[in-house]
Design a protein around this motif. Structure first.
Motif, PDB file in Angstrom:
ATOM      1  N   TRP A   1      39.054  20.383  16.431  1.00 42.76           N
ATOM      2  CA  TRP A   1      39.313  19.822  15.101  1.00 42.76           C
ATOM      3  C   TRP A   1      40.428  20.612  14.405  1.00 42.76           C
ATOM      4  O   TRP A   1      41.346  20.039  13.807  1.00 42.76           O
ATOM      5  N   ALA A   2      40.326  21.951  14.459  1.00 41.93           N
ATOM      6  CA  ALA A   2      41.337  22.795  13.810  1.00 41.93           C
ATOM      7  C   ALA A   2      42.719  22.532  14.389  1.00 41.93           C
ATOM      8  O   ALA A   2      43.713  22.432  13.654  1.00 41.93           O
ATOM      9  N   LEU A   3      42.788  22.402  15.717  1.00 44.47           N
ATOM     10  CA  LEU A   3      44.071  22.129  16.356  1.00 44.47           C
ATOM     11  C   LEU A   3      44.642  20.789  15.921  1.00 44.47           C
ATOM     12  O   LEU A   3      45.852  20.658  15.714  1.00 44.47           O
ATOM     13  N   CYS A   4      43.788  19.792  15.775  1.00 49.92           N
ATOM     14  CA  CYS A   4      44.267  18.468  15.376  1.00 49.92           C
ATOM     15  C   CYS A   4      44.794  18.469  13.944  1.00 49.92           C
ATOM     16  O   CYS A   4      45.831  17.860  13.655  1.00 49.92           O
ATOM     17  N   VAL A   5      44.094  19.169  13.035  1.00 47.65           N
ATOM     18  CA  VAL A   5      44.569  19.266  11.649  1.00 47.65           C
ATOM     19  C   VAL A   5      45.893  20.023  11.618  1.00 47.65           C
ATOM     20  O   VAL A   5      46.850  19.627  10.928  1.00 47.65           O
TER      21      VAL A   5
ATOM     22  N   ILE B   1      40.050  23.340  25.677  1.00 53.41           N
ATOM     23  CA  ILE B   1      39.643  22.570  26.859  1.00 53.41           C
ATOM     24  C   ILE B   1      38.529  23.302  27.604  1.00 53.41           C
ATOM     25  O   ILE B   1      37.531  22.703  28.011  1.00 53.41           O
ATOM     26  N   ASP B   2      38.698  24.627  27.788  1.00 55.72           N
ATOM     27  CA  ASP B   2      37.659  25.416  28.455  1.00 55.72           C
ATOM     28  C   ASP B   2      36.353  25.383  27.659  1.00 55.72           C
ATOM     29  O   ASP B   2      35.258  25.255  28.222  1.00 55.72           O
ATOM     30  N   TYR B   3      36.467  25.529  26.344  1.00 50.64           N
ATOM     31  CA  TYR B   3      35.287  25.501  25.481  1.00 50.64           C
ATOM     32  C   TYR B   3      34.582  24.154  25.564  1.00 50.64           C
ATOM     33  O   TYR B   3      33.348  24.074  25.615  1.00 50.64           O
TER      34      TYR B   3
ATOM     35  N   ARG C   1      32.844  15.402  17.811  1.00 58.12           N
ATOM     36  CA  ARG C   1      31.560  15.753  17.177  1.00 58.12           C
ATOM     37  C   ARG C   1      31.153  17.194  17.432  1.00 58.12           C
ATOM     38  O   ARG C   1      30.506  17.810  16.590  1.00 58.12           O
ATOM     39  N   VAL C   2      31.545  17.754  18.576  1.00 55.90           N
ATOM     40  CA  VAL C   2      30.989  19.058  18.955  1.00 55.90           C
ATOM     41  C   VAL C   2      32.016  20.184  19.056  1.00 55.90           C
ATOM     42  O   VAL C   2      31.635  21.355  19.101  1.00 55.90           O
ATOM     43  N   ASN C   3      33.297  19.868  19.100  1.00 55.80           N
ATOM     44  CA  ASN C   3      34.315  20.877  19.383  1.00 55.80           C
ATOM     45  C   ASN C   3      35.113  21.192  18.121  1.00 55.80           C
ATOM     46  O   ASN C   3      36.159  20.605  17.859  1.00 55.80           O
ATOM     47  N   ARG C   4      34.633  22.170  17.330  1.00 55.74           N
ATOM     48  CA  ARG C   4      35.287  22.493  16.068  1.00 55.74           C
ATOM     49  C   ARG C   4      36.681  23.111  16.251  1.00 55.74           C
ATOM     50  O   ARG C   4      37.599  22.796  15.475  1.00 55.74           O
TER      51      ARG C   4
ATOM     52  N   ALA D   1      44.278  25.197   8.296  1.00 53.32           N
ATOM     53  CA  ALA D   1      43.461  24.712   9.416  1.00 53.32           C
ATOM     54  C   ALA D   1      42.930  25.875  10.238  1.00 53.32           C
ATOM     55  O   ALA D   1      41.754  25.884  10.639  1.00 53.32           O
ATOM     56  N   PHE D   2      43.778  26.874  10.509  1.00 52.68           N
ATOM     57  CA  PHE D   2      43.317  28.031  11.279  1.00 52.68           C
ATOM     58  C   PHE D   2      42.504  28.999  10.433  1.00 52.68           C
ATOM     59  O   PHE D   2      41.603  29.666  10.946  1.00 52.68           O
ATOM     60  N   LYS D   3      42.798  29.068   9.148  1.00 54.88           N
ATOM     61  CA  LYS D   3      42.068  29.970   8.264  1.00 54.88           C
ATOM     62  C   LYS D   3      40.631  29.510   8.055  1.00 54.88           C
ATOM     63  O   LYS D   3      39.694  30.332   8.065  1.00 54.88           O
ATOM     64  N   PHE D   4      40.424  28.211   7.903  1.00 52.86           N
ATOM     65  CA  PHE D   4      39.106  27.718   7.503  1.00 52.86           C
ATOM     66  C   PHE D   4      38.370  26.903   8.563  1.00 52.86           C
ATOM     67  O   PHE D   4      37.159  26.726   8.461  1.00 52.86           O
ATOM     68  N   LEU D   5      39.062  26.376   9.579  1.00 53.68           N
ATOM     69  CA  LEU D   5      38.400  25.526  10.573  1.00 53.68           C
ATOM     70  C   LEU D   5      38.234  26.190  11.933  1.00 53.68           C
ATOM     71  O   LEU D   5      37.260  25.939  12.631  1.00 53.68           O
ATOM     72  N   TRP D   6      39.214  26.988  12.348  1.00 55.48           N
ATOM     73  CA  TRP D   6      39.167  27.595  13.678  1.00 55.48           C
ATOM     74  C   TRP D   6      38.102  28.700  13.684  1.00 55.48           C
ATOM     75  O   TRP D   6      38.255  29.727  13.066  1.00 55.48           O
ATOM     76  N   LYS D   7      37.021  28.489  14.427  1.00 52.74           N
ATOM     77  CA  LYS D   7      35.923  29.443  14.471  1.00 52.74           C
ATOM     78  C   LYS D   7      35.588  29.799  15.920  1.00 52.74           C
ATOM     79  O   LYS D   7      34.505  29.520  16.414  1.00 52.74           O
TER      80      LYS D   7
END
Length: 465
Positions: free
Chosen positions: A243-247, A362-364, A237-240, A438-444
Motif C-alpha cells: 500500500w505504501a509503495l502504491c501511494v 513481493i517476498d513479504y 487487503r493484507v500487504n501494508r 507514504a513512507f513516514k506513515f504507511l510503510w511498516k
C-alpha cells in the motif's frame, strides 16, 4: 512456491539489468517531457483537446499494466517456458517499441485534421502497449535476480544508473535538434525520436542478453489453477508495505509528470531558451552519480526505506525554497537550472531505489499468502504509478490552459509566466511531500518483520542439484 538460486550475481548481471531501464527510458523520457509540446506546437493541437487525449490514453495505459503482469504469472505457471518467466517478453517487445515510437513522432505530421488525430491516437496506443509489454517483465526481473537486500539495492542502483542515462541522452539530443529546426517544426521531433528509438532498441537487446533469472521458480503442477487474476485484491487487503509503495508511486509520478510535461514550457517561455533543458540534464548527473555509487552501501547500513524518506524530504524543501525565490525576484536561468536539478535529483532517489522495496514487498507477500506473483504485484504497483502519470500528465495540460498559455503567441503574459512557475516548481514540491508521507506513515516493515521474512526465505530456499 519455492525458489532455487543459480549462479552468483555478477557485474555483467548488474550492467545488463541497468541497460533495461536505459533502453526503455530512451523513448519513454521523451513521452514525459516533449510529447505534449510536439502535439501543441508542431501538430497544432489545443491544450483542451490534449487534456482529453492524454486522459483517454493514460486510462488505457494504467488498466493494461496489472493485466499484463497477471498474464505473465498465469502464462508461466501454465507453460513453464524454459527461457524464463520474464526474459522472453523482453525479446518480443523490444522491436515493437522501436517501430511504434518512430511512427508516433513521424507519421501524424503527414496528415491534417481528423486523420492526424486518428493516426496520433492509434500510434500512441500501440507504443504504450509495446512499452508495457517490456516494462513489466523488466521491472519484475529484479525479484528473479536478487537474493537479498544487498543484491536488491545493487540492482536498484544499476537500474537507477540506466534510468539516468536513458533520461539524460534524449534530453540532450532532442532540445538541440529543436533549437536547430525550431520547436514548431515536426522534422526535429521525428529525427530525434528515430535516433533515440534505435539507441534504445540496442540497449534493450543487450539487457536481454546480459541478464539471467537466477531465482528459479519451483511451482506445483496445479500452479496455473492456484494463480488467479483476482489475487491482487487480496494483496491490497493484507500487504501494508505494498500500500505504501502504491501511494508513493502515485505521488512521485505526479511530481515527475507535471514537472516533465511542462519543463519545455518553463525553459522556452519563462527562462527563454528551450535548449537549456539539455544543460539541466547534464547538471543533474553528478547528483545521480553520488546516489548510484554510495546507494547500495548506505542501503546496507541504514536501509532502503530510510534513504528514500530522507531524499524525499530534502527534495521537497528544495522545491519549496526555489518557488519562494521565484516569487520575490527574477531568478537567473542558471540558478533555476542548478537548484531544480538538485531538487529533482535528490527526490529521485526514491524512484531509482524503490525497486528494491518492491522486491521486499513481493517476498513479504509470498510469506503471508503462500503465492509468489511478481508480475501481478509489479503490474499493480505500475498501475499506481500510471494513475499518477495519468492525472499529472493530463491535468498539466489542463492547468496550462487555465493559466492562459497560447502556443501561437511569441511571448506569454506575465500571469501565464507566473502560472507556469507554480506548475513547474510549487506543485512538484507538494507531490514529493505526499510521497514522503507514504513512507513516514504507511510503510511498516520493522526489524522483527524483516527477521521473520529472512527466516521464511531461508526455510523455503531449495538448492538445485
Amino acid at each position: 512456491m519455492n525458489t532455487s538460486s543459480k549462479n552468483a550475481l555478477t557485474m555483467k548481471h548488474k550492467i545488463g539489468y541497468g541497460l533495461g531501464d536505459a533502453g526503455g527510458c530512451m523513448t519513454f523520457a521523451l513521452m514525459g517531457t516533449m510529447f505534449s509540446k510536439y502535439c501543441t506546437d508542431a501538430l497544432g493541437i489545443s491544450t483542451e483537446l490534449m487534456f482529453i487525449l492524454l486522459l483517454v490514453w493514460n486510462v488505457w495505459d494504467f488498466l493494461n499494466d496489472p493485466l499484463m503482469g497477471a498474464l505473465m504469472d498465469k502464462s508461466f505457471a501454465a507453460n513453464r517456458n524454459p527461457e524464463g518467466k520474464f526474459r522472453p517478453w523482453l525479446l518480443r517487445s523490444s522491436p515493437l517499441i522501436c517501430v511504434t515510437f518512430i511512427a508516433l513522432w513521424a507519421v501524424p505530421a503527414f496528415f491534417d485534421g481528423v486523420t492526424l488525430l486518428c493516426a496520433l491516437f492509434a500510434l500512441k496506443l500501440l507504443y504504450e502497449a509495446s512499452y508495457t509489454m517490456f516494462n513489466i517483465p523488466m521491472g519484475s526481473l529484479l525479484s528473479a535476480m536478487a537474493d537479498n537486500d544487498h543484491e536488491r539495492a545493487s540492482l536498484s542502483s544499476a537500474r537507477g544508473i540506466g534510468s539516468g542515462l536513458g533520461n539524460a541522452l534524449p534530453m540532450m539530443i532532442m532540445p538541440m535538434l529543436l533549437k536547430k529546426f525550431g520547436d514548431n517544426n515536426p522534422t526535429g521531433y521525428a529525427i530525434g525520436a528515430a535516433i533515440c528509438a534505435v539507441m534504445g532498441f540496442v540497449m534493450c537487446l543487450m539487457h536481454y542478453r546480459m541478464t539471467e533469472e537466477r531465482n528459479v521458480v519451483t511451482a506445483p503442477t496445479n500452479a496455473a489453477e492456484n494463480i488467479k487474476l483476482t489475487d491482487i485484491l487480496h494483496v491490497f487487503r493484507v500487504n501494508r508495505p505494498f500500500w505504501a509503495l502504491c501511494v508513493h508511486g502515485f505521488f512521485i509520478c505526479m511530481m515527475q509528470y507535471v514537472g516533465n510535461t511542462l519543463s519545455g514550457y518553463m525553459y522556452s517561455d519563462v527562462l527563454g531558451d528551450i535548449a537549456i533543458g539539455a544543460y539541466a540534464t547534464v547538471l543533474s548527473a553528478p547528483f545521480m552519480a553520488v546516489i548510484f555509487i554510495f546507494g547500495p552501501k548506505l542501503a546496507k547500513k541504514l536501509g532502503l526505506e530510510k534513504i528514500i524518506r530522507s531524499g524525499l524530504l530534502i527534495g521537497c524543501l528544495l522545491y519549496l525554497s526555489l518557488f519562494a525565490l521565484h516569487m520575490v525576484m527574477d531568478v537567473n536561468a542558471w540558478v533555476h537550472v542548478i537548484w531544480s536539478s538538485m531538487a529533482m535529483g535528490i527526490a529521485s532517489i526514491s524512484i531509482y531505489m524503490q525497486w528494491g522495496l518492491v522486491g521486499e514487498a513481493i517476498d513479504y507477500n509470498e510469506m503471508i499468502t503462500g503465492k509468489r506473483t511478481e508480475g501481478s504485484i509489479f503490474g499493480t504497483f505500475n498501475l499506481s504509478r500510471r494513475v499518477g502519470q495519468t492525472i499529472g500528465n493530463s491535468s498539466a495540460m489542463l492547468m496550462l490552459g487555465w493559466v492562459g498559455y497560447d502556443g501561437k503567441l511569441p511571448v506569454q503574459s506575465a500571469a501565464t509566466v507566473t502560472g507556469i512557475k507554480v506548475l513547474c516548481v510549487l506543485l512538484p514540491g507538494i507531490f514529493v511531500l505526499g510521497s514522503w508521507a507514504a513512507f513516514k506513515f504507511l510503510w511498516k516493515m520493522d526489524d522483527e518483520t524483516r527477521q521473520q521474512l529472512a527466516e521464511f526465505k531461508k526455510n523455503n530456499k531449495k538448492t538445485e542439484v
